[in-house]
Design a protein around this motif. Structure first.
Motif, PDB file in Angstrom:
ATOM      1  N   GLY A  21       1.044  -1.280  -0.107  1.00 46.47           N
ATOM      2  CA  GLY A  21       0.064   0.070  -0.129  1.00 46.47           C
ATOM      3  C   GLY A  21       0.741   1.436   0.014  1.00 46.47           C
ATOM      4  O   GLY A  21       1.760   1.406   0.941  1.00 46.47           O
ATOM      5  N   VAL A  22       0.223   2.055  -1.198  1.00 52.69           N
ATOM      6  CA  VAL A  22       1.428   3.304  -1.169  1.00 52.69           C
ATOM      7  C   VAL A  22       0.859   4.434  -1.613  1.00 52.69           C
ATOM      8  O   VAL A  22      -1.063   4.113  -1.900  1.00 52.69           O
ATOM      9  N   VAL A  23       0.750   5.572  -1.283  1.00 58.41           N
ATOM     10  CA  VAL A  23      -0.116   6.618  -1.526  1.00 58.41           C
ATOM     11  C   VAL A  23       0.176   7.169  -2.687  1.00 58.41           C
ATOM     12  O   VAL A  23       1.342   7.819  -3.300  1.00 58.41           O
ATOM     13  N   ASP A  24      -0.986   7.032  -3.306  1.00 60.37           N
ATOM     14  CA  ASP A  24      -0.339   7.778  -5.225  1.00 60.37           C
ATOM     15  C   ASP A  24       0.148   9.085  -5.214  1.00 60.37           C
ATOM     16  O   ASP A  24      -0.577   9.963  -4.585  1.00 60.37           O
ATOM     17  N   GLY A  25       1.236   9.186  -6.236  1.00 56.34           N
ATOM     18  CA  GLY A  25       2.020  10.861  -6.233  1.00 56.34           C
ATOM     19  C   GLY A  25       2.988  10.992  -5.279  1.00 56.34           C
ATOM     20  O   GLY A  25       3.528  12.131  -5.589  1.00 56.34           O
ATOM     21  N   PHE A  26       3.077  10.587  -4.430  1.00 56.84           N
ATOM     22  CA  PHE A  26       4.003  10.299  -3.137  1.00 56.84           C
ATOM     23  C   PHE A  26       5.192   9.597  -3.659  1.00 56.84           C
ATOM     24  O   PHE A  26       5.017   8.643  -4.317  1.00 56.84           O
ATOM     25  N   THR A  27       6.502  10.379  -3.363  1.00 63.41           N
ATOM     26  CA  THR A  27       7.228   9.237  -4.326  1.00 63.41           C
ATOM     27  C   THR A  27       8.132   9.306  -2.583  1.00 63.41           C
ATOM     28  O   THR A  27       8.440   9.417  -1.413  1.00 63.41           O
ATOM     29  N   TYR A  28       8.746   7.769  -2.654  1.00 65.02           N
ATOM     30  CA  TYR A  28       9.384   7.136  -1.866  1.00 65.02           C
ATOM     31  C   TYR A  28      10.479   7.156  -1.679  1.00 65.02           C
ATOM     32  O   TYR A  28      11.485   8.428  -1.340  1.00 65.02           O
ATOM     33  N   THR A  29      11.126   5.675  -2.243  1.00 62.98           N
ATOM     34  CA  THR A  29      12.727   6.334  -2.729  1.00 62.98           C
ATOM     35  C   THR A  29      12.695   5.699  -4.000  1.00 62.98           C
ATOM     36  O   THR A  29      12.132   4.923  -4.414  1.00 62.98           O
ATOM     37  N   PRO A  30      13.309   6.649  -5.048  1.00 65.54           N
ATOM     38  CA  PRO A  30      13.687   5.730  -5.611  1.00 65.54           C
ATOM     39  C   PRO A  30      13.944   4.424  -6.469  1.00 65.54           C
ATOM     40  O   PRO A  30      13.134   4.182  -7.465  1.00 65.54           O
ATOM     41  N   ALA A  31      14.803   3.681  -5.527  1.00 65.10           N
ATOM     42  CA  ALA A  31      14.951   2.320  -5.897  1.00 65.10           C
ATOM     43  C   ALA A  31      13.381   1.991  -5.523  1.00 65.10           C
ATOM     44  O   ALA A  31      13.240   0.861  -6.214  1.00 65.10           O
TER      45      ALA A  31
END
Length: 133
Positions: A21-31
């Motif tokens: 589960g992630v938030v759409d449009g949010f960036t986490y880490t490049p990898a």
């Protein structure tokens, strides 16, 4: 979930085959963002990601710990969900103010209070209390 076999996050390989589960449009880490060996299950916010976890539509959720813990308390599911000991990433939080005299005044006042609270150890105490650490 508390009953998940995933006990810790030991790198992106640990997520292979999972629905995350992630938030759409949010960036986490490049990898993390580029990873294709797990499914990115998008939501509008951390609370919606948590709800998907509870419905077993996601196997694990990546999000802000404070936001997720708040949502866990709000939904009264602290006994059903656990936070893994290792974070994907640790980032600072920022507050933005308008570029105006009033905005600069607010930023300066908040900055002074936050510096004082850090120096007195109050921020660390609040985080320990609120995050269960």
């Amino acid at each position: 979930m508390a009953d998940s076999p995933l006990r810790d996050f030991a790198g992106l390989g640990a997520l292979a085959g999972y629905s995350v589960g992630v938030v759409d449009g949010f960036t986490y880490t490049p990898a993390f963002d580029a990873s294709t060996h797990f499914l990115h299950e998008g939501s509008v916010d951390d609370e919606t990601s948590l709800r998907k976890l509870l419905l077993r539509r996601a196997d694990v959720v990546v999000g802000g710990e404070a936001n997720l813990r708040h949502a866990m308390r709000k939904l009264a599911v602290e006994d059903r969900v656990r936070v893994l000991p290792t974070a994907l990433d640790v980032r600072g939080r920022y507050v933005g103010f308008p570029r105006s005299d009033a905005g600069r005044d607010k930023a300066e006042r908040l900055g002074a209070v936050l510096r004082r609270m850090h120096a007195e150890g109050r921020i660390a105490a609040i985080l320990r209390h609120r995050l269960g650490g």
